[in-house]
Design a protein around this motif. Structure first.
Motif, PDB file in Angstrom:
ATOM      1  N   THR A  73      -9.951   9.649   1.490  1.00 48.48           N
ATOM      2  CA  THR A  73      -8.518   9.409   1.599  1.00 48.48           C
ATOM      3  C   THR A  73      -7.937   9.018   0.241  1.00 48.48           C
ATOM      4  N   TYR A  74      -8.667   8.178  -0.482  1.00 46.47           N
ATOM      5  CA  TYR A  74      -8.252   7.786  -1.825  1.00 46.47           C
ATOM      6  C   TYR A  74      -8.269   8.966  -2.787  1.00 46.47           C
ATOM      7  N   ILE A  75      -9.419   9.633  -2.873  1.00 45.08           N
ATOM      8  CA  ILE A  75      -9.588  10.691  -3.872  1.00 45.08           C
ATOM      9  C   ILE A  75      -8.647  11.868  -3.596  1.00 45.08           C
ATOM     10  N   HIS A  76      -8.437  12.184  -2.339  1.00 41.47           N
ATOM     11  CA  HIS A  76      -7.503  13.252  -1.983  1.00 41.47           C
ATOM     12  C   HIS A  76      -6.109  12.915  -2.493  1.00 41.47           C
ATOM     13  N   TRP A  77      -5.690  11.680  -2.297  1.00 44.52           N
ATOM     14  CA  TRP A  77      -4.366  11.254  -2.774  1.00 44.52           C
ATOM     15  C   TRP A  77      -4.285  11.397  -4.292  1.00 44.52           C
ATOM     16  N   LEU A  78      -5.337  10.983  -4.989  1.00 48.89           N
ATOM     17  CA  LEU A  78      -5.352  11.082  -6.446  1.00 48.89           C
ATOM     18  C   LEU A  78      -5.220  12.530  -6.916  1.00 48.89           C
ATOM     19  N   PHE A  79      -6.002  13.414  -6.334  1.00 55.50           N
ATOM     20  CA  PHE A  79      -5.951  14.822  -6.728  1.00 55.50           C
ATOM     21  C   PHE A  79      -4.579  15.421  -6.445  1.00 55.50           C
ATOM     22  N   LEU A  80      -4.074  15.193  -5.252  1.00 57.96           N
ATOM     23  CA  LEU A  80      -2.809  15.801  -4.842  1.00 57.96           C
ATOM     24  C   LEU A  80      -1.662  15.286  -5.696  1.00 57.96           C
ATOM     25  N   PRO A 121       6.848  14.249   3.289  1.00 56.90           N
ATOM     26  CA  PRO A 121       5.415  14.318   3.605  1.00 56.90           C
ATOM     27  C   PRO A 121       4.541  13.598   2.589  1.00 56.90           C
ATOM     28  N   SER A 122       4.872  13.718   1.304  1.00 56.85           N
ATOM     29  CA  SER A 122       4.056  13.042   0.284  1.00 56.85           C
ATOM     30  C   SER A 122       4.144  11.529   0.427  1.00 56.85           C
ATOM     31  N   GLU A 123       5.310  11.019   0.812  1.00 55.48           N
ATOM     32  CA  GLU A 123       5.466   9.583   1.026  1.00 55.48           C
ATOM     33  C   GLU A 123       4.682   9.136   2.257  1.00 55.48           C
ATOM     34  N   LYS A 124       4.668   9.980   3.264  1.00 60.80           N
ATOM     35  CA  LYS A 124       3.864   9.670   4.459  1.00 60.80           C
ATOM     36  C   LYS A 124       2.383   9.631   4.109  1.00 60.80           C
ATOM     37  N   LEU A 125       1.959  10.495   3.177  1.00 56.54           N
ATOM     38  CA  LEU A 125       0.562  10.512   2.754  1.00 56.54           C
ATOM     39  C   LEU A 125       0.206   9.209   2.043  1.00 56.54           C
ATOM     40  N   THR A 126       1.095   8.740   1.174  1.00 58.72           N
ATOM     41  CA  THR A 126       0.853   7.477   0.487  1.00 58.72           C
ATOM     42  C   THR A 126       0.828   6.317   1.473  1.00 58.72           C
ATOM     43  N   MET A 127       1.705   6.368   2.465  1.00 55.33           N
ATOM     44  CA  MET A 127       1.710   5.318   3.487  1.00 55.33           C
ATOM     45  C   MET A 127       0.427   5.371   4.316  1.00 55.33           C
ATOM     46  N   LEU A 128      -0.061   6.566   4.602  1.00 54.99           N
ATOM     47  CA  LEU A 128      -1.323   6.712   5.329  1.00 54.99           C
ATOM     48  C   LEU A 128      -2.458   6.075   4.542  1.00 54.99           C
ATOM     49  N   LEU A 129      -2.483   6.310   3.240  1.00 52.44           N
ATOM     50  CA  LEU A 129      -3.493   5.707   2.372  1.00 52.44           C
ATOM     51  C   LEU A 129      -3.377   4.182   2.399  1.00 52.44           C
ATOM     52  N   GLN A 130      -2.173   3.678   2.234  1.00 51.67           N
ATOM     53  CA  GLN A 130      -1.957   2.230   2.203  1.00 51.67           C
ATOM     54  C   GLN A 130      -2.394   1.586   3.519  1.00 51.67           C
ATOM     55  N   ASN A 131      -1.964   2.176   4.620  1.00 47.31           N
ATOM     56  CA  ASN A 131      -2.277   1.602   5.934  1.00 47.31           C
ATOM     57  C   ASN A 131      -3.760   1.670   6.257  1.00 47.31           C
ATOM     58  N   THR A 132      -4.383   2.817   5.948  1.00 40.47           N
ATOM     59  CA  THR A 132      -5.804   2.989   6.232  1.00 40.47           C
ATOM     60  C   THR A 132      -6.643   1.998   5.435  1.00 40.47           C
ATOM     61  N   SER A 133      -6.295   1.838   4.172  1.00 41.74           N
ATOM     62  CA  SER A 133      -7.005   0.904   3.316  1.00 41.74           C
ATOM     63  C   SER A 133      -6.825  -0.538   3.805  1.00 41.74           C
ATOM     64  N   LYS A 134      -5.604  -0.877   4.136  1.00 36.93           N
ATOM     65  CA  LYS A 134      -5.329  -2.253   4.562  1.00 36.93           C
ATOM     66  C   LYS A 134      -5.996  -2.576   5.893  1.00 36.93           C
ATOM     67  N   GLU A 135      -5.984  -1.626   6.806  1.00 39.39           N
ATOM     68  CA  GLU A 135      -6.651  -1.839   8.100  1.00 39.39           C
ATOM     69  C   GLU A 135      -8.143  -2.095   7.906  1.00 39.39           C
ATOM     70  N   TRP A 136      -8.768  -1.305   7.039  1.00 37.62           N
ATOM     71  CA  TRP A 136     -10.190  -1.508   6.748  1.00 37.62           C
ATOM     72  C   TRP A 136     -10.394  -2.892   6.131  1.00 37.62           C
ATOM     73  N   ALA A 137      -9.517  -3.267   5.197  1.00 36.00           N
ATOM     74  CA  ALA A 137      -9.651  -4.537   4.499  1.00 36.00           C
ATOM     75  C   ALA A 137      -9.522  -5.720   5.454  1.00 36.00           C
ATOM     76  N   ILE A 138      -8.559  -5.649   6.365  1.00 37.42           N
ATOM     77  CA  ILE A 138      -8.376  -6.734   7.333  1.00 37.42           C
ATOM     78  C   ILE A 138      -9.598  -6.846   8.238  1.00 37.42           C
ATOM     79  N   LYS A 139     -10.075  -5.707   8.694  1.00 41.49           N
ATOM     80  CA  LYS A 139     -11.235  -5.684   9.587  1.00 41.49           C
ATOM     81  C   LYS A 139     -12.472  -6.260   8.922  1.00 41.49           C
ATOM     82  N   ASN A 140     -12.605  -6.041   7.633  1.00 42.24           N
ATOM     83  CA  ASN A 140     -13.822  -6.454   6.922  1.00 42.24           C
ATOM     84  C   ASN A 140     -13.595  -7.628   5.964  1.00 42.24           C
TER      85      ASN A 140
END
Length: 345
Positions: A73-80, A121-140
């Protein structure tokens, strides 16, 4: 005479076989399709994702499927995002600054800059990255690592335009300026910190304290220099064919210092070797310092896990570039040049 990325030597112990799990490619493509980035049945779109994200298996050879997906999810965002900013049709000053400001807001706050407007769509992609990362961080329990992740992405995002701007000078860019910008622009800090976000083995070390250690900072900067130079070597033939080679050291060192192509490549190989030597030296300094500070043997072993993640990025990058379609030249082959200077300058 031919030169190759294989001329760049890395300690054999750093070499790992790539991860054999590739499910994350389809997962990232499907997630991105849902928010309007790609067309589901468009083979070119899928090939773009596939060719970009196979690097994940080389960067993160030991991770499990859920860890690989977040890394992807991170690397895809970086490339795109990088491809968008590199596109000359998207770099008009007003549009460029607007895009940066919009995505920075999402990375740093988790909110859209205009809440009353349908996000792109690109903003939604960045939000997806932010949310996915934060959810993982909270869980762990890793919110501090998530915050470092967002910071590195923010810093990287604002490094793309300065490197592009150096082409406006009548003189070739100086190597010192190139390295100063490229250390951030290559995005290795982003690639490493996401590994530390998804890691499950480092339980007795405060990762944020290691991240702020000045010796570790220098170690990562040398890693970034190495990977940046290697990537520029791999992409040079392709860049030369489409006119994007002006900021590539394989070009500007020839022009600036009146070197042959092979002399320039040898200089870069030597610089890469110096970077590896300095990384190894800083690893030893870091471990010595932490031991003197009272770190236990178990904690030092976990520091070595962090260092090994960095090794994976350096060696995995070369292994991936040698087979990557993303950086193939116009003949569809990996990086191999014949000694014909007129082809490259």
């Amino acid at each position: 005479m031919k030169v190759s990325l294989k001329d760049i030597k890395i300690p054999e112990s750093w070499n790992k076989s790539p991860n054999q799990s590739y499910q994350y490619i389809e997962q990232i493509f499907e997630d991105s399709n849902k928010i309007g980035i790609y067309e589901l049945n468009n083979q070119d779109h899928f090939s773009y994702v596939e060719n970009s994200l196979k690097v994940i298996s080389y960067f993160y050879p030991n991770f499990e499927k859920d860890q690989l997906k977040l890394c992807a999810t991170y690397i895809h965002w970086l490339f795109l995002f990088d491809d968008f900013l590199e596109d000359e049709n998207n770099t008009y000053k007003e549009k460029h600054n607007e895009v940066l400001k919009s995505h920075a807001q999402i990375l740093l706050t988790g909110k859209y800059i205009k809440s009353d407007v349908e996000p792109k769509p690109s903003e939604k992609l960045t939000m997806l990255l932010q949310n996915t990362s934060k959810e993982w961080a909270i869980k762990n329990n890793k919110l501090d690592i998530h915050n470092i992740c967002m910071t590195t992405l923010f810093q990287w995002m604002y490094s793309v335009n300065p490197l592009n701007k150096t082409t406006e000078s009548e003189k070739p860019i100086h190597m010192d300026l190139y390295i100063f910008i490229r250390k951030v622009n290559i995005g290795i800090s982003c690639s490493l910190i996401v590994a530390l976000l998804v890691d499950r083995d480092i339980t007795d070390v405060d990762i944020s304290k290691i991240w702020l250690n000045p010796i570790f900072t220098r170690l990562i900067e040398n890693s970034s220099i190495h990977i940046g130079l290697v990537n520029d070597c791999a992409s040079y033939d392709k860049e030369f064919a489409n006119g994007g080679h002006i900021t590539n050291p394989l070009y500007f060192l020839q022009v600036r210092d009146n070197l042959t192509f092979n002399e320039t490549f040898k200089l870069i190989v030597n610089k890469c070797s110096e970077s590896i030597d300095e990384i190894i030296n800083d690893e030893q300094l870091l471990l010595k310092e932490l031991k003197e500070q009272g770190y236990t043997e178990n904690q030092l072993n976990q520091i070595n896990i962090i260092l090994n993640y960095n090794h994976n990025l350096i060696q995995g990058n070369i292994n991936w570039l040698l087979i990557s379609k993303r950086y193939n030249n116009h003949d569809g082959k990996p990086f191999i040049f014949e000694n014909r200077k007129s082809n490259f300058i």
